[in-house]
Design a protein around this motif. Structure first.
Motif, PDB file in Angstrom:
ATOM      1  N   HIS A 156       0.800  -1.175   0.009  1.00  0.00           N
ATOM      2  CA  HIS A 156      -0.016   0.048   0.072  1.00  0.00           C
ATOM      3  C   HIS A 156       1.044   1.340  -0.136  1.00  0.00           C
ATOM      4  N   HIS A 157       1.898   1.133  -0.567  1.00  0.00           N
ATOM      5  CA  HIS A 157       2.925   2.447  -0.714  1.00  0.00           C
ATOM      6  C   HIS A 157       3.319   2.939   0.503  1.00  0.00           C
ATOM      7  N   ASP A 158       3.186   2.121   1.747  1.00  0.00           N
ATOM      8  CA  ASP A 158       3.458   2.449   3.141  1.00  0.00           C
ATOM      9  C   ASP A 158       4.690   1.993   3.537  1.00  0.00           C
ATOM     10  N   VAL A 159       5.921   2.268   2.991  1.00  0.00           N
ATOM     11  CA  VAL A 159       7.066   1.895   3.309  1.00  0.00           C
ATOM     12  C   VAL A 159       8.026   2.756   3.000  1.00  0.00           C
ATOM     13  N   VAL A 160       9.306   3.023   3.619  1.00  0.00           N
ATOM     14  CA  VAL A 160      10.138   4.147   3.401  1.00  0.00           C
ATOM     15  C   VAL A 160      10.981   3.956   2.464  1.00  0.00           C
ATOM     16  N   VAL A 161      11.083   4.751   1.030  1.00  0.00           N
ATOM     17  CA  VAL A 161      11.721   4.441  -0.108  1.00  0.00           C
ATOM     18  C   VAL A 161      12.921   5.450   0.075  1.00  0.00           C
ATOM     19  N   SER A 162      14.217   4.691  -0.305  1.00  0.00           N
ATOM     20  CA  SER A 162      15.533   5.489  -0.522  1.00  0.00           C
ATOM     21  C   SER A 162      15.853   5.682  -1.856  1.00  0.00           C
ATOM     22  N   GLY A 163      15.397   5.029  -2.667  1.00  0.00           N
ATOM     23  CA  GLY A 163      15.638   5.101  -4.137  1.00  0.00           C
ATOM     24  C   GLY A 163      14.732   4.502  -5.124  1.00  0.00           C
ATOM     25  N   VAL A 164      14.569   4.867  -6.389  1.00  0.00           N
ATOM     26  CA  VAL A 164      14.033   4.272  -7.353  1.00  0.00           C
ATOM     27  C   VAL A 164      14.769   4.146  -8.698  1.00  0.00           C
ATOM     28  N   GLU A 165      14.627   2.750  -8.803  1.00  0.00           N
ATOM     29  CA  GLU A 165      15.283   2.384 -10.237  1.00  0.00           C
ATOM     30  C   GLU A 165      14.524   1.908 -11.365  1.00  0.00           C
ATOM     31  N   ILE A 166      15.003   2.340 -12.407  1.00  0.00           N
ATOM     32  CA  ILE A 166      14.002   1.883 -13.708  1.00  0.00           C
ATOM     33  C   ILE A 166      14.779   0.691 -14.602  1.00  0.00           C
ATOM     34  N   THR A 167      14.891  -0.513 -14.071  1.00  0.00           N
ATOM     35  CA  THR A 167      15.626  -1.396 -14.618  1.00  0.00           C
ATOM     36  C   THR A 167      15.484  -1.926 -16.096  1.00  0.00           C
ATOM     37  N   GLY A 168      16.314  -1.934 -16.817  1.00  0.00           N
ATOM     38  CA  GLY A 168      16.233  -2.230 -18.350  1.00  0.00           C
ATOM     39  C   GLY A 168      16.252  -0.869 -19.158  1.00  0.00           C
ATOM     40  N   VAL A 169      16.414   0.159 -18.420  1.00  0.00           N
ATOM     41  CA  VAL A 169      15.966   1.526 -19.332  1.00  0.00           C
ATOM     42  C   VAL A 169      17.357   1.796 -20.224  1.00  0.00           C
ATOM     43  N   GLU A 170      18.270   1.408 -19.802  1.00  0.00           N
ATOM     44  CA  GLU A 170      19.762   1.778 -20.492  1.00  0.00           C
ATOM     45  C   GLU A 170      19.507   1.081 -21.838  1.00  0.00           C
ATOM     46  N   SER A 171      19.008  -0.122 -21.925  1.00  0.00           N
ATOM     47  CA  SER A 171      18.923  -0.575 -23.363  1.00  0.00           C
ATOM     48  C   SER A 171      17.617  -0.578 -24.013  1.00  0.00           C
ATOM     49  N   ALA A 172      16.553   0.012 -23.480  1.00  0.00           N
ATOM     50  CA  ALA A 172      15.349   0.227 -23.744  1.00  0.00           C
ATOM     51  C   ALA A 172      15.354   1.466 -24.926  1.00  0.00           C
ATOM     52  N   ARG A 173      14.526   1.086 -26.114  1.00  0.00           N
ATOM     53  CA  ARG A 173      14.399   2.370 -27.331  1.00  0.00           C
ATOM     54  C   ARG A 173      13.024   2.779 -27.178  1.00  0.00           C
ATOM     55  N   ALA A 174      12.803   3.937 -27.275  1.00  0.00           N
ATOM     56  CA  ALA A 174      11.666   4.540 -27.710  1.00  0.00           C
ATOM     57  C   ALA A 174      11.206   4.047 -28.932  1.00  0.00           C
ATOM     58  N   THR A 175       9.943   3.869 -29.092  1.00  0.00           N
ATOM     59  CA  THR A 175       9.499   3.252 -30.616  1.00  0.00           C
ATOM     60  C   THR A 175       9.544   4.329 -31.305  1.00  0.00           C
ATOM     61  N   ASN A 176       9.488   3.989 -32.858  1.00  0.00           N
ATOM     62  CA  ASN A 176       9.497   5.051 -33.817  1.00  0.00           C
ATOM     63  C   ASN A 176       8.353   5.888 -33.602  1.00  0.00           C
ATOM     64  N   ASP A 177       7.011   5.220 -33.225  1.00  0.00           N
ATOM     65  CA  ASP A 177       6.043   6.134 -33.420  1.00  0.00           C
ATOM     66  C   ASP A 177       5.903   7.168 -32.172  1.00  0.00           C
ATOM     67  N   VAL A 178       6.876   6.806 -30.935  1.00  0.00           N
ATOM     68  CA  VAL A 178       7.039   7.909 -30.055  1.00  0.00           C
ATOM     69  C   VAL A 178       8.085   8.772 -30.374  1.00  0.00           C
ATOM     70  N   GLU A 179       9.201   8.516 -31.243  1.00  0.00           N
ATOM     71  CA  GLU A 179      10.153   9.714 -31.442  1.00  0.00           C
ATOM     72  C   GLU A 179       9.388  10.546 -32.444  1.00  0.00           C
ATOM     73  N   ARG A 180       8.468   9.871 -33.448  1.00  0.00           N
ATOM     74  CA  ARG A 180       7.724  11.006 -34.242  1.00  0.00           C
ATOM     75  C   ARG A 180       6.778  11.899 -33.591  1.00  0.00           C
ATOM     76  N   ALA A 181       6.049  11.317 -32.469  1.00  0.00           N
ATOM     77  CA  ALA A 181       5.131  12.081 -31.801  1.00  0.00           C
ATOM     78  C   ALA A 181       6.087  13.307 -31.122  1.00  0.00           C
ATOM     79  N   LEU A 182       7.076  12.910 -30.480  1.00  0.00           N
ATOM     80  CA  LEU A 182       7.917  14.086 -29.865  1.00  0.00           C
ATOM     81  C   LEU A 182       8.473  14.884 -30.766  1.00  0.00           C
ATOM     82  N   GLU A 183       8.702  14.593 -32.018  1.00  0.00           N
ATOM     83  CA  GLU A 183       9.119  15.729 -32.985  1.00  0.00           C
ATOM     84  C   GLU A 183       8.166  16.456 -33.474  1.00  0.00           C
TER      85      GLU A 183
END
Ligand code: FO1
Length: 304
Positions: A156-183
Motif C-alpha cells: 500500500h505504498h506505506d514503506v520508506v523508500v530511499s531510491g527508485v530504479e528503472i531496470t532495463g531502461v539503459e537498453s530500452a529504445r523509444a518506439t519510432n511512433d514515440v520519436e515521431r510524436a515527440l518531434e
C-alpha cells in the motif's frame, strides 16, 4: 497534433477532457510501462489499460483501476487454491491480459496490441507505450528491493523508500511512433501524473528527455501536487523521501529545464512568481478534474 506524457488515472482524466474539446484523433499519449508486470504468465499494463478503459467510458471509478461492473469469480477461486490473489484481476479485465499475452507470444509488439485493444474499444486517441522493450520501476526500501506492484499494492505504498530504479531502461529504445510524436506534435504536455514513478520512467528512455529539452518552449506541464499534497497516490511522500519539496515548486525542480509553461492550481497561486523566477511561464487555474466542467476548463488552458 498534441502529445501527452502519461501515467494512469490523472493522465486518463486529462486525456478524456482534451478529447472533449479537440479532435481525439489529433491526440497522442506516450504511456508509462514501468509498472507493467507479468503475473500468472500474463503481461499486465496498468497505465495503458487505465487510459484505454477511461477513454472508452468503461473505467471503474470506485477502484480507480479495472473495469466497471466487474466480477471476481476467477480471483475468488484462485484465492481458494492458495494462489497469488493479492493483485486483483477482474473476470472481464482478465480477457484484456489473456488477449495481450497471446498476441505478444505470436510476435506482436506492445504497441500493436495497445492499438488493437484501443480500436476494439472505439478509442480514437493514439496510445503509445513509450517502449516495446521491457522496463521495470523498482523501489529500494527499508524492506529491501521491491517490484512496482509489491510496493504499490502489496505494501500500500506505506514503506520508506530511499531510491527508485528503472531496470532495463539503459537498453530500452523509444518506439519510432514515440520519436515521431515527440518531434512532430505542436505541443508536448506532461500530465498531472506521479513525477517519480509515472513520468520519470518515460523521461529515462533514451532520447525522450533530450527531445523535450530541445522543445522546451512547446512543453506544458500540469502539477500533480496541490497545496503540498497529491490528490491520489504517494507522489508527495515519494518526492519528500527522494529529497524534493512536496509542492508544485518541488515538481518544477524535479523536471528542471524541460518545461516552458507550468499550469498550477489556484490554491498554489502564491508560488507563481517563484516558478517564473526559474524561467518558466505560469498559468493558474483549477486543476482538480473531479467535475467534468473543471476538467474541460483545464484542457482548454492546456491547449490555449
Ligand atoms: N491496484 C490495487 O490497489 N489493487 C489491485 O489489486 C490492483 C489490481 C490491478 C489490476 C489490473 C490493473 O490494470 C491495475 C490494477 N491496480 C490495482 C492498479 C495499479 O496497481 C496501480 O494503480 C498502477 O500500477 C499505478 O499507476
Amino acid at each position: 497534433m498534441i502529445t501527452v506524457l502519461s501515467g494512469g488515472v490523472g493522465a486518463a482524466r486529462l486525456l478524456r477532457a482534451l478529447s472533449d474539446v479537440m479532435d481525439p484523433s489529433e491526440l497522442t499519449a506516450i504511456v508509462n510501462v514501468g509498472d507493467d508486470l507479468v503475473l500468472h504468465g500474463l503481461t499486465i499494463c496498468p497505465d495503458l489499460d487505465t487510459i484505454t478503459y477511461t477513454l472508452a467510458g468503461l473505467n471503474n471509478d470506485e477502484l480507480g483501476w479495472g473495469l466497471r461492473g466487474e466480477t471476481w469469480r476467477v480471483m475468488d477461486e484462485l484465492d481458494a487454491l492458495g494462489g497469488a490473489a493479492w493483485f486483483r484481476l477482474g473476470d472481464r479485465d482478465l480477457a484484456t491480459h489473456l488477449y495481450r499475452s497471446q498476441r505478444l507470444t505470436e510476435g506482436a509488439s506492445k504497441t500493436d496490441v495497445t492499438r488493437e485493444l484501443a480500436t476494439h474499444h472505439g478509442v480514437k486517441v493514439t496510445l503509445l507505450p513509450v517502449s516495446d522493450d521491457p522496463i521495470a520501476t523498482e523501489f529500494l526500501t527499508e524492506d529491501g528491493r521491491l517490484s512496482f506492484q509489491e510496493y504499490f499494492v502489496q505494501r500500500h505504498h506505506d514503506v520508506v523508500v530511499s531510491g527508485v530504479e528503472i531496470t532495463g531502461v539503459e537498453s530500452a529504445r523509444a518506439t519510432n511512433d514515440v520519436e515521431r510524436a515527440l518531434e512532430q506534435s505542436a505541443r508536448l504536455v506532461i500530465a498531472p501524473s506521479n513525477p517519480v514513478i509515472s513520468i520519470n520512467p518515460i523521461l529515462q528512455v533514451r532520447g525522450v528527455r533530450e527531445a523535450l529539452r530541445a522543445r522546451r518552449d512547446d512543453v506544458v506541464a500540469v502539477s500533480p501536487i496541490i497545496q503540498g499534497a497529491a490528490l491520489k497516490g504517494p507522489a508527495d511522500r515519494l518526492m519528500r523521501e527522494l529529497g524534493y519539496e512536496s509542492s508544485a515548486l518541488g515538481v518544477v525542480d524535479f523536471y528542471g529545464d524541460l518545461v516552458g509553461t507550468w499550469i498550477i492550481d489556484e490554491a498554489d497561486a502564491a508560488l507563481a512568481d517563484a516558478i517564473r523566477s526559474r524561467g518558466a511561464r505560469v498559468e493558474v487555474t483549477t486543476t482538480i478534474m473531479a467535475e467534468p466542467e473543471n476538467a474541460r476548463r483545464l484542457a482548454k488552458v492546456v491547449l490555449s
